[in-house]
Each structure stands twice: as structure tokens, then as C-alpha cells.
Design a protein around this motif. Sequence first.
Motif, PDB file in Angstrom:
ATOM      1  N   TRP A  99     -32.396  34.176 -45.059  1.00 22.44           N
ATOM      2  CA  TRP A  99     -32.581  34.221 -46.513  1.00 22.44           C
ATOM      3  C   TRP A  99     -33.036  35.676 -46.930  1.00 22.44           C
ATOM      4  O   TRP A  99     -34.030  36.101 -46.191  1.00 22.44           O
ATOM      5  N   TRP A 142     -33.838  38.011 -50.608  1.00 18.70           N
ATOM      6  CA  TRP A 142     -34.019  38.076 -52.233  1.00 18.70           C
ATOM      7  C   TRP A 142     -32.878  38.933 -52.667  1.00 18.70           C
ATOM      8  O   TRP A 142     -32.691  40.128 -52.401  1.00 18.70           O
ATOM      9  N   ARG A 143     -32.156  37.971 -53.391  1.00 20.79           N
ATOM     10  CA  ARG A 143     -30.827  38.525 -54.144  1.00 20.79           C
ATOM     11  C   ARG A 143     -30.936  38.223 -55.679  1.00 20.79           C
ATOM     12  O   ARG A 143     -31.295  37.156 -55.851  1.00 20.79           O
ATOM     13  N   LEU A 144     -30.026  39.143 -56.413  1.00 22.53           N
ATOM     14  CA  LEU A 144     -30.046  38.653 -57.681  1.00 22.53           C
ATOM     15  C   LEU A 144     -28.621  38.359 -57.884  1.00 22.53           C
ATOM     16  O   LEU A 144     -27.835  38.843 -57.266  1.00 22.53           O
ATOM     17  N   GLY A 145     -28.289  37.503 -59.013  1.00 24.14           N
ATOM     18  CA  GLY A 145     -26.925  37.000 -59.210  1.00 24.14           C
ATOM     19  C   GLY A 145     -26.822  36.447 -60.623  1.00 24.14           C
ATOM     20  O   GLY A 145     -27.597  36.327 -61.325  1.00 24.14           O
ATOM     21  N   SER A 169     -24.921  29.534 -58.078  1.00 26.07           N
ATOM     22  CA  SER A 169     -25.363  30.500 -56.944  1.00 26.07           C
ATOM     23  C   SER A 169     -26.839  30.031 -56.552  1.00 26.07           C
ATOM     24  O   SER A 169     -27.494  30.352 -55.479  1.00 26.07           O
ATOM     25  N   LEU A 194     -29.028  31.886 -57.701  1.00 23.68           N
ATOM     26  CA  LEU A 194     -29.797  33.143 -57.656  1.00 23.68           C
ATOM     27  C   LEU A 194     -30.234  33.424 -59.323  1.00 23.68           C
ATOM     28  O   LEU A 194     -29.393  33.033 -60.129  1.00 23.68           O
ATOM     29  N   PRO A 198     -38.406  34.440 -56.736  1.00 21.19           N
ATOM     30  CA  PRO A 198     -37.171  33.971 -55.885  1.00 21.19           C
ATOM     31  C   PRO A 198     -37.314  32.244 -55.511  1.00 21.19           C
ATOM     32  O   PRO A 198     -38.490  32.045 -55.414  1.00 21.19           O
ATOM     33  N   PRO A 206     -35.322  30.440 -52.914  1.00 25.55           N
ATOM     34  CA  PRO A 206     -34.298  30.135 -51.569  1.00 25.55           C
ATOM     35  C   PRO A 206     -33.593  28.537 -51.720  1.00 25.55           C
ATOM     36  O   PRO A 206     -32.583  28.395 -51.573  1.00 25.55           O
ATOM     37  N   GLU A 229     -30.770  27.649 -53.653  1.00 23.75           N
ATOM     38  CA  GLU A 229     -29.410  28.135 -53.473  1.00 23.75           C
ATOM     39  C   GLU A 229     -28.743  27.045 -52.425  1.00 23.75           C
ATOM     40  O   GLU A 229     -29.489  26.508 -51.597  1.00 23.75           O
ATOM     41  N   TRP A 264     -40.858  35.427 -48.009  1.00 22.34           N
ATOM     42  CA  TRP A 264     -40.808  34.813 -49.582  1.00 22.34           C
ATOM     43  C   TRP A 264     -42.016  34.109 -49.707  1.00 22.34           C
ATOM     44  O   TRP A 264     -42.514  34.423 -51.012  1.00 22.34           O
TER      45      TRP A 264
END
Length: 264
Positions: free
Chosen positions: A77, A79-82, A87, A89, A97, A99, A102, A200
Motif C-alpha cells: 500500500w 498513500w495516493r489520491l484519486g 477507488s 481513495l 489515508p 487503506p 480501498e 500508515w
Amino acid sequence: MSTASEWRATRNVAARARLERALPARFPAPVLQHALARPLIPPTPRLAVESYWRAHLLRADRLARALATRSGHPEGWTWRLGTGKDSGLAATFRLPPSPFREPAHARGKGHCCICGQPVYRFGWHRDLWDAGAPNKNARWHAACVTAWKLWVAPSDQVKALKARQRHRCAASGKRLFKTAEVDHRVPLYRVWREHRDAPWPTLLDYWGAPNLQVVNRVVHVEKCGQEANERALSRRAARAAVTPGEPHGDARGEDDPHPDLSPR
């Protein structure tokens, strides 16, 4: 006795009777004590648990982060944005965040989508009833719901945070005014810029009580102004470092792709 008092007394008699009929043989004693002391007694065990955690905000925050530590950093995993609805996210780094929301890391029914740990009866975090398996109809711990609300909207919990500081400004030490505001000690844009590769559970501390403070408005305005200047200088330095023909900005998403107007 006033009409309102009569209504409350009648209502509480019925609610207490309903609660006691529904109580299992084992039930957390502090939760029951809290429920019976409420102006309006919650009529079900589940509502009693939810009421308890709402009244113990900082305890819920500590527990949720401890449960996340027990789950650990999901393998693979990042940390991303979307922006995709499916998603899981967040669209902005201002949201913590998560996870286990997701699809790739979700643990399914019976596990909290915030901390990843099993959820038992009434949204409790321990198997007090020796069920041997989580509640397959649950996806949140009651404590994690309360903690999540603190993380995403800390200003709504200013009263509890003021009390924790004994009504003193965290920056100046002076008495907090009614206009005092909640602030992140380490601003979230810096968390995204400098700490996004941290494990995380460690990241969650930046949204929880360890990173929250209440300061008087004049102090907060000054701090926000300094942070806005810092961000502007950082953006100008990044643009100056870009060679002709290359896109501006950090390839990893240095700036929030969906920023709000708050400099924090």
C-alpha cells in the motif's frame, strides 16, 4: 413537574426497560453506567455503545489509532489520491489515508474499514461474548466512527479539545476565547509533502489528537499566513527548477489536486 420533565421521565422508564431486556449477559460496565446517567437513556445496547464513544472522544481516537497499529501497514500500500468513486481513495490530502477502504486491501464484512480489525457485537472492538468470529453485518467499530469524525472535522470537536488544554491557547498560553480555532501543529500539506512514505499507522497521528491544538484566532491567522507564504515559496522554487518543456509541479503530486482555500 413540567411537561418536558414528565415526558423525559416517562421516556426514560421505557428506554431503560427496553435496554435492560436487550442487554446480553456480558456488557461493558462503563458503557452501561454512562448510558443510565444520560439525560435521555439510549434504548438499545448499540446506541449505548455509540453514546459512550461520542462522550469519550479522545479515548476513541487513541483506541482507533492503536487498532490501526495492530493491523499494521498493508503490504504494497502507498498513500495516493484519486477521484474515482469506487477507488476508495481520498480526493485531497486533508482526509486521512484509509487503506482498508480501498478494494485491494479491504478485509471484507466483519472488519472495520478504518482500522482493519474485526468488529464484534454492538460495534465493539473485542470479542467479549466469545463468539469466535466477527459480526459479518458490521463494517465499523463504534470507536472508529467517533475517531473518524474527529479526524475529518476536528473543528466540530473544539469543546473537547479546549477542555484537554484546560482552556489555554496551545501557542501563547493565554486564555482561549470563544473564537478560538482548531489547528494542526504540523500542517497537512507538509505531511503530504514530507511524510507520505511513513507507515500508515504513523500517518494517522497527524489527524489525531497528537497533532491537534486549539489556538486563539489571531494566532491561527498568523500561523496560516506563514504557512501560505511557505507554500508559495516552495511552488516558485519548484517552477524555477523545472527545465523547459517539462511539466510544472512535483510528479508525485506536491500540491493538492483538489485544494480548498485553507492554508492549513
